[in-house]
Design an enzyme around this catalytic site. Structure first.
Site, short mmCIF file in Angstrom:
data_model
loop_
_atom_site.label_atom_id
_atom_site.label_comp_id
_atom_site.label_asym_id
_atom_site.label_seq_id
_atom_site.Cartn_x
_atom_site.Cartn_y
_atom_site.Cartn_z
N ASP A 94 0.85 -1.19 0.00
CA ASP A 94 0.00 0.00 0.00
C ASP A 94 0.89 1.25 0.00
O ASP A 94 1.80 1.37 0.84
CB ASP A 94 -0.86 -0.05 1.28
CG ASP A 94 -1.98 0.95 1.30
OD1 ASP A 94 -2.41 1.39 0.22
OD2 ASP A 94 -2.45 1.28 2.42
N HIS A 95 0.65 2.17 -0.92
CA HIS A 95 1.39 3.44 -0.98
C HIS A 95 2.91 3.27 -1.06
O HIS A 95 3.65 3.97 -0.32
CB HIS A 95 1.04 4.34 0.21
CG HIS A 95 -0.37 4.83 0.18
ND1 HIS A 95 -0.81 5.82 -0.66
CD2 HIS A 95 -1.47 4.42 0.86
CE1 HIS A 95 -2.10 6.01 -0.48
NE2 HIS A 95 -2.53 5.17 0.43
N GLU A 146 -1.50 5.89 -9.14
CA GLU A 146 -2.46 6.89 -8.60
C GLU A 146 -2.34 8.21 -9.35
O GLU A 146 -1.25 8.71 -9.61
CB GLU A 146 -2.21 7.13 -7.10
CG GLU A 146 -3.13 8.23 -6.53
CD GLU A 146 -3.27 8.23 -5.01
OE1 GLU A 146 -3.06 7.17 -4.39
OE2 GLU A 146 -3.57 9.30 -4.47
N GLY A 234 -8.90 5.69 1.16
CA GLY A 234 -9.56 6.55 2.14
C GLY A 234 -11.05 6.28 2.26
O GLY A 234 -11.86 7.20 2.37
N SER A 279 -8.70 2.58 8.54
CA SER A 279 -9.12 3.28 9.77
C SER A 279 -10.29 2.58 10.48
O SER A 279 -10.32 2.53 11.72
CB SER A 279 -9.53 4.72 9.45
OG SER A 279 -8.42 5.41 8.92
P1 13P Z 1 -8.94 4.81 5.46
O1 13P Z 1 -8.05 5.67 6.29
O2 13P Z 1 -10.19 5.53 5.06
O3 13P Z 1 -9.24 3.50 6.09
O4 13P Z 1 -8.16 4.50 4.09
C1 13P Z 1 -7.19 3.51 4.05
C2 13P Z 1 -6.40 3.53 2.80
O5 13P Z 1 -6.67 4.22 1.85
C3 13P Z 1 -5.22 2.65 2.75
O6 13P Z 1 -4.47 2.86 1.60
O1 G3H Z 2 -3.43 4.86 3.51
C1 G3H Z 2 -2.66 4.57 4.42
C2 G3H Z 2 -2.92 3.40 5.28
O2 G3H Z 2 -4.04 3.59 6.08
C3 G3H Z 2 -1.68 3.01 6.02
O3 G3H Z 2 -1.43 3.84 7.09
O4 G3H Z 2 0.99 4.41 6.90
O5 G3H Z 2 -0.24 4.55 9.10
O6 G3H Z 2 0.31 2.32 8.09
P1 G3H Z 2 0.02 3.79 7.85
ZN ZN Z 3 -4.52 4.90 0.89
#
Ligand code: 13P
Ligand code: G3H
Ligand code: ZN
Length: 338
Positions: A94-95, A146, A234, A279
């Site tokens: 992720d990211h 993205e 998100g 979240s």
């Molecule tokens: P939330 O913070 O809305 O759960 O989004 C998580 C997210 O986008 C992880 O990449």
């Molecule tokens: O979009 C981000 C995710 O919710 C991951 O969050 O970098 O705090 O692990 P984190």
């Molecule tokens: Zn994200």
């Protein structure tokens, strides 16, 4: 030595996204950092027979140790064989923010990676994304790119203001980079405080109502790249039930507000085929732990608070899969004959 995700028994996202587009549902991507979150995700998706994506941020990788995480995911594959033998899942970065991080994940058993070049201009973002795609595709690893910027602050992901995706850029980005899916910005936001009270209206009960997602932008994007898998980050709903438990047990989450479930339901029926949720899981675990600490102050066995937190998270995941994303029951449809 490099490890292939195929040896670990994981799948990339191609087949599940094709099914999601065809079937009008979205695949959930749940983040995990520890064993209890992993167990809740695996058991919740196994019980609801939902394809899913196990998501690891770079913060999670640092927190849990990259080697341990890989074996945890491998352990989840073995556990799945016992609880829902046909169900498959992806392990996704992720990211990811650099080529090196994406490469390291690909070399260590991830079946999918995100390269988030959204902080760069179009050309730099496209060049970085293309470089990751060229490396990943040699190993049949899928890549999420993205375009557009989400607001919200988390450990590793932060931006004060969102910039919606410009539909006129998507065709060129997809064509230039060869990405397998595209995360877009249409008004979702990271974290538990997604909008300021000033950005919201209040309903008759005084509850904050966030601004609606920009479905017009999503529709324009769908017209330009028909059938192409779109991702929403998100997308936690910041369920009021858990915010209330947190706040009535010593917490201080003022003005927490998320994306309403009806809007996610609508998005899941469109080309949106991956919805990211982190979240909401954090809130559930915090709510249950706080409640138990308040009600049983003498309790000091972690199993006695993490166990119920895990159980509640599993229930939340089943409810999301069944009632919001529409992914429940789709495992059999995709892999039932395998
Ligand atoms: P939330 O913070 O809305 O759960 O989004 C998580 C997210 O986008 C992880 O990449
Ligand atoms: O979009 C981000 C995710 O919710 C991951 O969050 O970098 O705090 O692990 P984190
Ligand atoms: Zn994200």
């Amino acid at each position: 030595m490099a490890v292939s995700y195929k040896e670990l028994g994981l799948v990339n996202t191609r087949e599940m996204f094709a099914a999601a587009i065809k079937g009008g549902f979205a695949v959930p991507a749940y983040n995990f950092n520890n064993m209890e979150q992993l167990q809740a995700i695996v058991m919740g998706c196994a019980e609801s027979d939902s394809p899913f994506i196990l998501q690891v941020s770079s913060g999670a990788r640092k927190y849990a140790n990259q080697t341990l995480l890989r074996y945890m995911a491998q352990g989840a594959v073995e556990m799945m064989k016992e609880v829902n033998p046909h169900l498959r899942f992806a392990l996704h970065l992720d990211h990811g923010d650099t080529f090196e991080l994406c490469k390291s994940c690909i070399d260590n058993g991830f079946s999918s990676v995100m390269i988030d070049g959204s902080k760069y201009n179009f050309e730099e973002n496209a060049a970085l994304t293309k470089k990751v795609v060229e490396y990943a595709h040699q190993f049949d690893v899928t890549v999420e790119g993205e375009l557009g910027v989400l607001a919200g602050i988390e450990d590793e992901v932060s931006s004060e203001k969102s910039h919606y995706t410009q539909p006129e850029e998507v065709e060129a980005f997809v064509a230039k980079t060869g990405v397998d899916s595209l995360a877009i910005s249409i008004g979702t936001s990271h974290g538990a405080m997604k909008f300021t009270p000033e950005q919201c209206t209040r309903n008759a009960d005084g509850v904050l109502v966030p601004p609606p997602l920009r479905f017009d932008i999503l529709e324009e994007i769908e017209k330009r790249i028909p059938g192409f898998p779109i991702v929403l980050h998100g997308s936690s709903s910041v369920l009021p039930k858990y915010v209330k438990i947190i706040n009535s047990n010593g917490g201080a989450l003022k003005d927490a507000v998320g994306i309403p479930e009806e809007q996610l339901r609508k998005a899941a029926k469109s080309a949106v085929c991956k919805i990211n949720i982190d979240s909401d899981g954090r809130l559930v675990m915090t709510a249950i732990c706080r409640q138990i600490f308040a009600e049983k102050p003498a309790e000091f066995d972690p199993r006695k608070y993490l166990g119920p937190a895990r159980e509640e998270l599993k229930k939340m995941i089943i409810a999301k899969n069944e009632n919001v994303l529409g992914s429940a029951g789709k495992g059999k449809l995709i892999w039932g004959d395998k």
